[in-house]
Design a protein around this motif. Structure first.
Motif, PDB file in Angstrom:
ATOM      1  N   SER A 216      49.733  32.853  31.392  1.00  0.00           N
ATOM      2  CA  SER A 216      50.893  33.600  30.902  1.00  0.00           C
ATOM      3  C   SER A 216      51.593  34.420  31.966  1.00  0.00           C
ATOM      4  N   ILE A 217      51.069  34.437  33.184  1.00  0.00           N
ATOM      5  CA  ILE A 217      51.607  35.356  34.177  1.00  0.00           C
ATOM      6  C   ILE A 217      53.038  35.000  34.588  1.00  0.00           C
ATOM      7  N   SER A 218      53.395  33.712  34.476  1.00  0.00           N
ATOM      8  CA  SER A 218      54.747  33.315  34.854  1.00  0.00           C
ATOM      9  C   SER A 218      55.797  33.955  33.969  1.00  0.00           C
ATOM     10  N   ASN A 219      55.381  34.351  32.767  1.00  0.00           N
ATOM     11  CA  ASN A 219      56.327  34.934  31.811  1.00  0.00           C
ATOM     12  C   ASN A 219      56.337  36.457  31.837  1.00  0.00           C
ATOM     13  N   CYS A 220      55.500  37.069  32.689  1.00  0.00           N
ATOM     14  CA  CYS A 220      55.453  38.526  32.697  1.00  0.00           C
ATOM     15  C   CYS A 220      56.272  39.066  33.864  1.00  0.00           C
ATOM     16  N   SER A 221      56.743  40.280  33.686  1.00  0.00           N
ATOM     17  CA  SER A 221      57.459  40.925  34.773  1.00  0.00           C
ATOM     18  C   SER A 221      56.454  41.517  35.750  1.00  0.00           C
ATOM     19  N   GLY A 222      56.922  42.072  36.841  1.00  0.00           N
ATOM     20  CA  GLY A 222      56.015  42.619  37.836  1.00  0.00           C
ATOM     21  C   GLY A 222      55.863  41.673  39.015  1.00  0.00           C
ATOM     22  N   LEU A 223      54.900  41.987  39.881  1.00  0.00           N
ATOM     23  CA  LEU A 223      54.750  41.264  41.144  1.00  0.00           C
ATOM     24  C   LEU A 223      53.708  40.165  41.089  1.00  0.00           C
TER      25      LEU A 223
ATOM     26  N   THR B 279      52.734  46.258  33.381  1.00  0.00           N
ATOM     27  CA  THR B 279      52.405  45.223  34.374  1.00  0.00           C
ATOM     28  C   THR B 279      51.379  45.715  35.381  1.00  0.00           C
ATOM     29  N   SER B 280      50.815  46.901  35.176  1.00  0.00           N
ATOM     30  CA  SER B 280      49.942  47.498  36.195  1.00  0.00           C
ATOM     31  C   SER B 280      48.752  46.621  36.547  1.00  0.00           C
ATOM     32  N   GLY B 281      48.116  46.014  35.537  1.00  0.00           N
ATOM     33  CA  GLY B 281      46.962  45.173  35.807  1.00  0.00           C
ATOM     34  C   GLY B 281      47.325  43.976  36.661  1.00  0.00           C
ATOM     35  N   TRP B 282      48.435  43.302  36.311  1.00  0.00           N
ATOM     36  CA  TRP B 282      48.885  42.148  37.085  1.00  0.00           C
ATOM     37  C   TRP B 282      49.261  42.553  38.506  1.00  0.00           C
ATOM     38  N   ASP B 283      49.945  43.686  38.637  1.00  0.00           N
ATOM     39  CA  ASP B 283      50.403  44.119  39.959  1.00  0.00           C
ATOM     40  C   ASP B 283      49.228  44.466  40.868  1.00  0.00           C
ATOM     41  N   ALA B 284      48.220  45.151  40.316  1.00  0.00           N
ATOM     42  CA  ALA B 284      47.036  45.475  41.111  1.00  0.00           C
ATOM     43  C   ALA B 284      46.286  44.208  41.502  1.00  0.00           C
ATOM     44  N   LEU B 285      46.194  43.270  40.559  1.00  0.00           N
ATOM     45  CA  LEU B 285      45.523  42.007  40.864  1.00  0.00           C
ATOM     46  C   LEU B 285      46.287  41.236  41.938  1.00  0.00           C
ATOM     47  N   ALA B 286      47.614  41.303  41.885  1.00  0.00           N
ATOM     48  CA  ALA B 286      48.428  40.629  42.900  1.00  0.00           C
ATOM     49  C   ALA B 286      48.105  41.152  44.300  1.00  0.00           C
ATOM     50  N   GLY B 287      47.998  42.482  44.426  1.00  0.00           N
ATOM     51  CA  GLY B 287      47.651  43.060  45.718  1.00  0.00           C
ATOM     52  C   GLY B 287      46.270  42.645  46.178  1.00  0.00           C
ATOM     53  N   ALA B 288      45.324  42.594  45.234  1.00  0.00           N
ATOM     54  CA  ALA B 288      43.955  42.229  45.578  1.00  0.00           C
ATOM     55  C   ALA B 288      43.855  40.763  45.982  1.00  0.00           C
ATOM     56  N   ILE B 289      44.516  39.883  45.232  1.00  0.00           N
ATOM     57  CA  ILE B 289      44.438  38.461  45.555  1.00  0.00           C
ATOM     58  C   ILE B 289      45.144  38.163  46.873  1.00  0.00           C
ATOM     59  N   THR B 290      46.169  38.926  47.201  1.00  0.00           N
ATOM     60  CA  THR B 290      46.813  38.767  48.512  1.00  0.00           C
ATOM     61  C   THR B 290      45.786  38.940  49.629  1.00  0.00           C
ATOM     62  N   VAL B 291      44.929  39.938  49.484  1.00  0.00           N
ATOM     63  CA  VAL B 291      43.876  40.163  50.484  1.00  0.00           C
ATOM     64  C   VAL B 291      42.870  39.017  50.476  1.00  0.00           C
ATOM     65  N   LEU B 292      42.357  38.672  49.287  1.00  0.00           N
ATOM     66  CA  LEU B 292      41.320  37.643  49.201  1.00  0.00           C
ATOM     67  C   LEU B 292      41.830  36.288  49.688  1.00  0.00           C
ATOM     68  N   ASP B 293      43.060  35.960  49.328  1.00  0.00           N
ATOM     69  CA  ASP B 293      43.637  34.674  49.713  1.00  0.00           C
ATOM     70  C   ASP B 293      43.765  34.570  51.232  1.00  0.00           C
ATOM     71  N   SER B 294      44.318  35.610  51.849  1.00  0.00           N
ATOM     72  CA  SER B 294      44.495  35.581  53.298  1.00  0.00           C
ATOM     73  C   SER B 294      43.168  35.606  54.031  1.00  0.00           C
ATOM     74  N   PHE B 295      42.230  36.378  53.521  1.00  0.00           N
ATOM     75  CA  PHE B 295      40.879  36.452  54.122  1.00  0.00           C
ATOM     76  C   PHE B 295      40.192  35.087  54.084  1.00  0.00           C
ATOM     77  N   ALA B 296      40.237  34.434  52.920  1.00  0.00           N
ATOM     78  CA  ALA B 296      39.562  33.133  52.781  1.00  0.00           C
ATOM     79  C   ALA B 296      40.202  32.097  53.696  1.00  0.00           C
ATOM     80  N   ALA B 297      41.547  32.097  53.733  1.00  0.00           N
ATOM     81  CA  ALA B 297      42.251  31.136  54.588  1.00  0.00           C
ATOM     82  C   ALA B 297      41.899  31.355  56.052  1.00  0.00           C
ATOM     83  N   ARG B 298      41.820  32.623  56.472  1.00  0.00           N
ATOM     84  CA  ARG B 298      41.495  32.931  57.878  1.00  0.00           C
ATOM     85  C   ARG B 298      40.085  32.460  58.227  1.00  0.00           C
TER      86      ARG B 298
END
Length: 311
Positions: free
Chosen positions: A139-146, A286-305
């Motif tokens: 459902s995240i595609s339909n929510c506002s926020g980051l 949208t606070s939960g989604w926005d916080a998760l977005a910031g966290a996954i940004t870290v995890l995604d870049s870390f794993a790729a590196r």
């Protein structure tokens, strides 16, 4: 003849079940604390004391670092109980008195703290957990926020001013994580641009940064989280509201809501975090989604590196 005065109604007595680490610190000691109610919702109230901000929650609300979680039935209502903005609050190490309407007994409470992060984060498991996002975030595609920008890489629509303003910073955040440990000067302007970005008590940009700071701890980069916060903390104090600033302070120490920690631990184990995500999605608009977005940004870049370095 004088009419008899109506008896003053007794305050509602709530029993504290758990107290977050930052809240406990602000309520400890023999000295009395004084302040006022800053914001009230049916199941949460934020009170500012001279020792810092504390969040009072009713049953069923996620515990967190600044929370005093009570055993009150989740159908209770703090607004209906008469709590309102501006009412005086005082506390000591055993009780909180709010506006003459609520009294919280802190003595039975235990200290809440999140589980420990994995000692050795596994990039393959993290990548596996992130790759399952289509299964547990339909459902995240339909929510506002980051969230949809950072997690699903969907370009913000033309009328999404917050998303458009944040997109460049989100891309820079990925590069920031990828460059941890590299030589050269680090830039923090991408993070400064996110501070206070968006409406509400906790703007989307602040929530993103909070999740980002917490996830740095999750991958073993606590010192990097401290360094980032030292760089942007003064800007945050000047540019965002006291509630959001208090949550960012906690995030810089690696502390967030119980549901955010649960989701991140599941992702880091390569598992499906659907039950924890359901709770996280109820955090603000949208606070939960926005916080998760910031966290996954870290995890995604870390794993790729890590996986790139191992190839």
């Amino acid at each position: 003849m004088f009419a008899a005065k109506s008896p003053r109604p007794s305050p509602a007595i709530l029993i504290a079940e758990t107290v977050g680490p930052d809240a406990r610190q602000r309520l400890s000691g023999n000295a009395s604390r004084h302040g006022q109610v800053e914001a009230v919702f049916p199941s949460t109230a934020y009170v500012s004391l001279d020792s810092g901000l504390v969040c009072i929650t009713l049953g069923g609300v996620d515990p967190g670092p600044i929370s005093v979680a009570t055993t009150a039935n989740r159908f209770s209502n703090l607004i209906a109980a008469g709590l309102s903005i501006g009412q005086p609050v005082c506390s000591n190490s055993s009780r909180i008195f709010a506006g003459g309407k609520i009294e919280i007994d802190l003595r039975p409470s235990s200290k809440w703290s999140p589980p420990a992060w994995p000692e050795f984060p596994d990039a393959s498991l993290i990548q596996c957990g992130i790759s399952k996002s289509g299964q547990w975030m339909p459902s995240i595609s339909n929510c506002s926020g980051l969230g949809k920008i950072a997690i699903e890489h969907i370009a913000p629509e033309k009328d999404d001013l917050v998303g458009r303003a944040a997109r460049e910073s989100i891309l820079a955040a990925l590069d920031y994580v990828a460059s941890i440990g590299a030589q050269g000067n680090r830039t923090f302007n991408w993070a400064r641009r996110l501070i206070g970005l968006g409406p509400g008590l906790t703007p989307s940009g602040d929530d993103f940064l909070g999740g980002f700071l917490i996830a740095l701890h999750a991958i073993g980069e606590s010192e990097e989280s401290r360094r980032l916060w030292e760089a942007i903390g003064p800007d945050a104090r000047a540019s965002t509201n006291p509630l959001s600033f208090a949550l960012l302070e906690s995030a810089a120490k690696g502390l967030g809501s119980a549901s955010l920690h649960a989701v991140l631990l599941a992702i880091m184990a390569g598992e499906n975090p659907s039950s924890a995500l359901a709770s996280l999605s109820r955090c603000g608009h949208t606070s939960g989604w926005d916080a998760l977005a910031g966290a996954i940004t870290v995890l995604d870049s870390f794993a790729a590196r890590c996986l790139s370095a191992a190839a």
